[in-house]
Design an enzyme around this catalytic site. Structure first.
Site, mmCIF file in Angstrom:
data_model
loop_
_atom_site.group_PDB
_atom_site.id
_atom_site.type_symbol
_atom_site.label_atom_id
_atom_site.label_comp_id
_atom_site.label_asym_id
_atom_site.label_seq_id
_atom_site.Cartn_x
_atom_site.Cartn_y
_atom_site.Cartn_z
ATOM 1 N N GLY A 52 0.715 -1.082 -0.089
ATOM 2 C CA GLY A 52 -0.076 0.104 -0.031
ATOM 3 C C GLY A 52 0.849 1.251 0.016
ATOM 4 O O GLY A 52 1.773 1.272 0.663
ATOM 5 N N ALA A 62 -1.067 5.970 4.578
ATOM 6 C CA ALA A 62 -0.560 5.179 5.819
ATOM 7 C C ALA A 62 0.861 4.482 5.156
ATOM 8 O O ALA A 62 1.840 4.281 5.862
ATOM 9 C CB ALA A 62 -1.535 4.080 6.258
ATOM 10 N N ARG A 112 -21.537 11.815 11.979
ATOM 11 C CA ARG A 112 -21.948 11.181 10.512
ATOM 12 C C ARG A 112 -23.314 10.276 10.638
ATOM 13 O O ARG A 112 -23.963 10.137 9.957
ATOM 14 C CB ARG A 112 -20.905 10.513 9.801
ATOM 15 C CG ARG A 112 -20.057 11.853 9.235
ATOM 16 C CD ARG A 112 -18.718 10.944 8.536
ATOM 17 N NE ARG A 112 -17.958 11.929 8.070
ATOM 18 C CZ ARG A 112 -16.728 11.817 7.654
ATOM 19 N NH1 ARG A 112 -16.094 10.563 7.553
ATOM 20 N NH2 ARG A 112 -16.145 12.785 7.256
ATOM 21 N N LEU A 164 -7.466 10.643 7.994
ATOM 22 C CA LEU A 164 -6.214 11.273 7.516
ATOM 23 C C LEU A 164 -5.055 11.164 8.861
ATOM 24 O O LEU A 164 -4.217 10.800 8.432
ATOM 25 C CB LEU A 164 -6.470 12.311 6.732
ATOM 26 C CG LEU A 164 -7.277 12.537 5.652
ATOM 27 C CD1 LEU A 164 -7.166 13.834 4.738
ATOM 28 C CD2 LEU A 164 -6.718 11.499 4.440
HETATM 29 C C1 LIG Z 1 -14.465 10.399 -1.086
HETATM 30 C C2 LIG Z 1 -13.324 10.482 0.222
HETATM 31 C C3 LIG Z 1 -13.344 11.355 0.839
HETATM 32 C C4 LIG Z 1 -12.599 11.454 2.012
HETATM 33 N N1 LIG Z 1 -12.208 12.465 2.927
HETATM 34 C C5 LIG Z 1 -11.534 12.451 3.825
HETATM 35 C C6 LIG Z 1 -11.217 13.390 4.684
HETATM 36 O O1 LIG Z 1 -11.475 14.749 4.301
HETATM 37 N N2 LIG Z 1 -10.651 13.507 5.809
HETATM 38 C C7 LIG Z 1 -10.227 12.211 6.204
HETATM 39 O O2 LIG Z 1 -9.887 12.274 7.418
HETATM 40 N N3 LIG Z 1 -10.682 11.245 5.618
HETATM 41 C C8 LIG Z 1 -11.436 11.320 4.351
HETATM 42 N N4 LIG Z 1 -11.542 10.045 3.730
HETATM 43 C C9 LIG Z 1 -11.203 8.896 4.215
HETATM 44 C C10 LIG Z 1 -9.484 8.671 3.916
HETATM 45 O O3 LIG Z 1 -9.527 9.112 2.458
HETATM 46 C C11 LIG Z 1 -9.234 7.117 3.652
HETATM 47 O O4 LIG Z 1 -9.579 6.425 4.870
HETATM 48 C C12 LIG Z 1 -7.712 7.037 3.810
HETATM 49 O O5 LIG Z 1 -7.251 7.923 2.916
HETATM 50 C C13 LIG Z 1 -7.231 5.755 3.446
HETATM 51 O O6 LIG Z 1 -5.719 5.671 3.452
HETATM 52 P P1 LIG Z 1 -5.063 4.401 3.531
HETATM 53 O O7 LIG Z 1 -3.373 4.797 3.224
HETATM 54 O O8 LIG Z 1 -5.348 3.395 4.738
HETATM 55 O O9 LIG Z 1 -5.555 3.730 2.327
HETATM 56 P P2 LIG Z 1 -5.700 3.948 0.645
HETATM 57 O O10 LIG Z 1 -5.484 5.454 0.476
HETATM 58 O O11 LIG Z 1 -6.923 3.432 0.188
HETATM 59 O O12 LIG Z 1 -4.290 3.057 -0.041
HETATM 60 C C14 LIG Z 1 -4.285 1.758 -0.257
HETATM 61 C C15 LIG Z 1 -3.170 1.561 -0.928
HETATM 62 O O13 LIG Z 1 -3.167 0.002 -0.786
HETATM 63 C C16 LIG Z 1 -2.638 -0.774 -2.047
HETATM 64 N N5 LIG Z 1 -3.367 -1.800 -2.038
HETATM 65 C C17 LIG Z 1 -4.540 -2.102 -1.546
HETATM 66 N N6 LIG Z 1 -4.751 -3.404 -1.784
HETATM 67 C C18 LIG Z 1 -3.682 -4.092 -2.290
HETATM 68 C C19 LIG Z 1 -3.286 -5.298 -2.649
HETATM 69 N N7 LIG Z 1 -3.877 -6.387 -2.427
HETATM 70 N N8 LIG Z 1 -2.076 -5.496 -3.363
HETATM 71 C C20 LIG Z 1 -1.256 -4.296 -3.529
HETATM 72 N N9 LIG Z 1 -1.533 -3.054 -3.062
HETATM 73 C C21 LIG Z 1 -2.700 -3.017 -2.468
HETATM 74 C C22 LIG Z 1 -3.364 0.543 -3.031
HETATM 75 O O14 LIG Z 1 -2.693 0.453 -4.262
HETATM 76 C C23 LIG Z 1 -3.108 1.623 -2.475
HETATM 77 O O15 LIG Z 1 -1.749 2.197 -2.530
HETATM 78 C C24 LIG Z 1 -12.448 10.134 2.627
HETATM 79 C C25 LIG Z 1 -12.739 8.994 2.162
HETATM 80 C C26 LIG Z 1 -13.287 9.076 0.655
HETATM 81 C C27 LIG Z 1 -13.935 7.768 -0.033
#
Ligand SMILES: Cc1cc2nc3c(=O)[nH]c(=O)nc-3n(C[C@H](O)[C@H](O)[C@H](O)COP(=O)(O)OP(=O)(O)OC[C@H]3O[C@@H](n4cnc5c(N)ncnc54)[C@H](O)[C@@H]3O)c2cc1C
Length: 636
Positions: A39, A43, A329, A440
């Site tokens: 990922g 994060a 929410r 975030l």
């Molecule tokens: C439209 C929208 C708006 C939002 N706005 C806000 C906001 O304003 N403030 C806030 O705090 N939160 C917000 N959120 C929530 C927040 O954006 C997410 O919870 C957060 O960005 C998730 O980050 P992450 O790094 O955990 O995962 P992600 O950003 O989803 O990244 C996942 C990563 O894992 C990789 N991956 C996944 N599965 C696999 C696999 N099997 N093999 C290889 N790679 C894989 C993907 O390629 C990607 O790189 C929002 C969410 C949405 C949907």
């Protein structure tokens, strides 16, 4: 069995104490350790960049063609931090309390307190990276409010906060890629986790362009693979977001925490057609200035502008005068559903409520509103063809975020030693309901600050056998992955992957969505295995497995959604209380609010895979509330 490894002592000292007691790896020894980070969203990119900078050999994987495409880029509204720049009464303690209460007392206090503490460092880190947070005229960082709080602690970059934060993390990652500490594997999808002698020691991936199956070994695996809201088919998540990584880890022994805790976001653009494949969020930040209302009369046919003030029901302001339009929410979503179910919804299908900016435009002027929210109004206009500066937006709740995820201890390690989980992929600090702008915060706290401490501690305190991909566990896991893909391609039935996904999404939305009942959940639990059975006999994938094949990618992910959906319903059925986003219709107050049952359900449900066709086993992590006393949430 479940040991959350919460440090002893007063909560405000626990993280410092834990860090002090952690073992360190000598700088010269760090390059001897290999770490896989799956990922590269906020994060994952933050963790990979920071661990690389510390000197470890990091391999980072993403199914995207660049880290910049991670779903994190979609985040619009902002990121919380207890900086108290506004001098409006904010503090670490208040952010902690708001988050525990907002999550309806179903999160672990120690983790939430640490999150609030670290929040202040995140903003400094990102500002140092050059993230262009909004600033006031005098140059100070600007903040705004999000739901469930009464202070202004949300830092933002217009409606593109996630994008700007991700660019910061991406640059940090690129720096390490250029320095040679991080190797980036793009278009590479994790399909299984390899366990050697009870520890996570590698992954099996599929190259999405060539179809090639590959093995990668390491000392530690970090999953930062995002959430599973796309189980609903229609959600605000990026289309490719899926649960495969965490689900396959669950099948290898990692416990799954609170799978039924999902968030339905109140402000999304309503569904306009049966054939739609995606829902779009209108950021919660809009509730700072937009007023939510519906007509008082059922079946109203007049346009919004023709409905006089005294015939409008500003139901959130009426029911929750202290928080008004900025209730959390779960509360806002349930109220929207209620007024629509009552026949007062607006728009073509009656599945919508107004979010009206007329007062804000009158008070602040059009230009100010445009400056604050312009890009969101543009998105709305492009999708609906309506100008929200002159007619109210129409919004309706939609699946958005999953509080459930792999269970982790205070160190963010799952129940598989050596398998760490960060960001939305873990069961997180948000309990049964996430407050806006806190995902975030959590993803970056995990990535920049927590994992870079806890992963080295694991390395320093564990004796790891030398393991490489020739180990029989890699051979066996690879064979299973290949068999599963071959089985999918060989079905040659009649239905497309999407048609199964759409049907599953409707089952889960209807029965395990905004409201859940015993009867509905049992119905879903009867239907999901039937649909899964049909999937494995009647799926049609066009093309082969040795090429770029998006139908195969989808089918593979849907096969996991068909399993996780069942676990969500099992968990939801088991939890007969209502809490946060989990609203059991049998458990509500006379006013229709969620009614918790602390005596029986003050725990995190952590489920253990027991094999195909077997019921999963429930483990419970008891939750105690020493610092934020249990109380019925009230936003009135
Ligand atoms: C439209 C929208 C708006 C939002 N706005 C806000 C906001 O304003 N403030 C806030 O705090 N939160 C917000 N959120 C929530 C927040 O954006 C997410 O919870 C957060 O960005 C998730 O980050 P992450 O790094 O955990 O995962 P992600 O950003 O989803 O990244 C996942 C990563 O894992 C990789 N991956 C996944 N599965 C696999 C696999 N099997 N093999 C290889 N790679 C894989 C993907 O390629 C990607 O790189 C929002 C969410 C949405 C949907």
């Amino acid at each position: 069995m479940l040991n959350a490894r919460i440090p002893s002592g007063p909560i405000e000292q626990q993280w410092d104490k834990c860090r002090f007691e952690m073992k360190l790896v000598n700088p010269a020894n760090r390059r001897k350790h290999s770490i896989i980070v799956v990922g590269s969203g906020l994060a994952g990119a933050a963790a990979a960049a920071t661990l690389g900078q510390q000197g470890y050999r990091v391999a980072c994987f993403s199914y995207h063609d660049t880290p910049r495409r991670a779903h994190s880029i979609a985040a619009q509204g902002g990121i919380n931090a207890a900086k108290n720049y506004r001098n409006d009464g904010d503090s670490v303690l208040r952010l902690f309390k708001d988050t525990v209460k907002g999550g309806d007392f179903r999160a672990r206090e120690a983790n939430v307190y640490r999150l609030a503490q670290i929040s202040v460092n995140i903003i400094d880190q990102c500002v140092a990276q050059g993230v262009p947070f909004a600033r006031e005229y005098g140059g100070l960082l600007d903040t705004r409010s999000f739901g469930g709080v009464q202070v202004q602690r949300t830092f933002y970059a217009r409606g593109q906060t996630g994008q700007q934060l991700l660019l910061g993390a991406y640059q940090a990652l690129e720096e390490q890629i250029a320095a040679g500490t991080v190797t980036m594997h793009i278009r590479s999808e994790l399909l299984d986790v390899v366990i050697v002698n009870g520890r996570a020691r590698g992954i099996v991936t599929r190259d999405l362009v060539t179809g090639h199956i590959e093995c990668h070994a390491a000392d530690v695996i970090v999953l930062a693979t995002g959430g599973y809201s796309n189980v609903f088919y229609l959600s605000t998540n990026a289309k490719a977001s899926n649960c495969t990584a965490i689900w396959r880890a669950y099948r290898r022994g990692a416990l799954f925490g609170n799978p039924c805790f999902t968030q339905i976001h109140p402000t999304c653009i309503p569904l306009s057609s049966e054939h739609q494949s995606k829902l779009t969020l209108m950021s919660e930040s809009l509730r700072n200035d937009g007023r939510v209302w519906v007509p008082k009369k059922k079946g109203e046919t007049r346009a919004a502008k023709d409905i006089p003030e005294d015939e409008r029901d500003y139901y959130l302001e009426r029911r929750y005068p202290s928080f008004g339009n900025l209730v959390p929410r779960d509360v806002a979503s349930r109220n929207a559903k209620e007024v629509c179910d009552d026949g007062r919804g607006v728009g073509p299908h009656g599945q919508g409520v107004y979010l009206d900016f007329a007062d804000a435009i009158h008070r602040l002027g059009l230009e100010t509103v445009r400056e604050k929210y312009g890009n969101l109004f543009d998105i709305y206009e492009r999708i609906t063809g309506e100008d929200a500066y002159t007619v109210p937006m129409r919004i309706y709740p939609a699946p958005h975020y999953t509080m459930g995820g792999l269970w982790v201890d205070y160190h963010l390690m799952s129940t598989i030693p050596g398998l760490f989980v960060g960001g939305e992929a873990n069961f997180s600090d948000h309990g049964a309901n996430r407050l806006g702008a806190s995902a975030l915060m959590q993803g970056l706290a995990d990535g920049y600050f927590i994992l870079p401490s806890t992963v080295p501690d694991y390395l320093a305190s564990t004796t790891l056998d030398p393991v490489d991909v020739s180990h029989e566990a890699f051979m066996a896991t690879t064979a299973e992955v290949k068999d599963r893909i071959a089985a999918l391609v060989a079905i040659k039935g009649k239905r497309s992957p999407d048609s199964f996904h759409r049907e599953l999404g409707k089952i889960i939305w209807d029965n395990c969505g905004m409201a859940r009942s015993d009867a509905g959940l049992r119905k879903a639990l009867a239907r999901i295995p039937e649909l899964r059975e049909e999937f494995w006999h009647n799926l049609r994938i066009v093309g082969g497995d040795d090429e770029l094949n998006q139908a195969l990618e989808k089918a593979n992910r849907i096969s996991d959604f068909l399993e996780i959906a069942e676990l969500m319903c099992i968990d939801a059925l088991d939890r007969t209380e209502s809490c946060g986003g989990h609203f059991r219709v049998e458990s509500q107050t006379p006013e229709g609010e969620a009614k918790r049952d602390d005596a029986h359900f003050s725990y995190t449900a952590a489920w253990e895979w027991k094999g195909s066709g077997q019921a999963p086993a429930l483990h419970k992590e008891p939750l105690t509330f020493e610092y934020v006393p249990l109380s019925q949430r009230s936003y009135k």
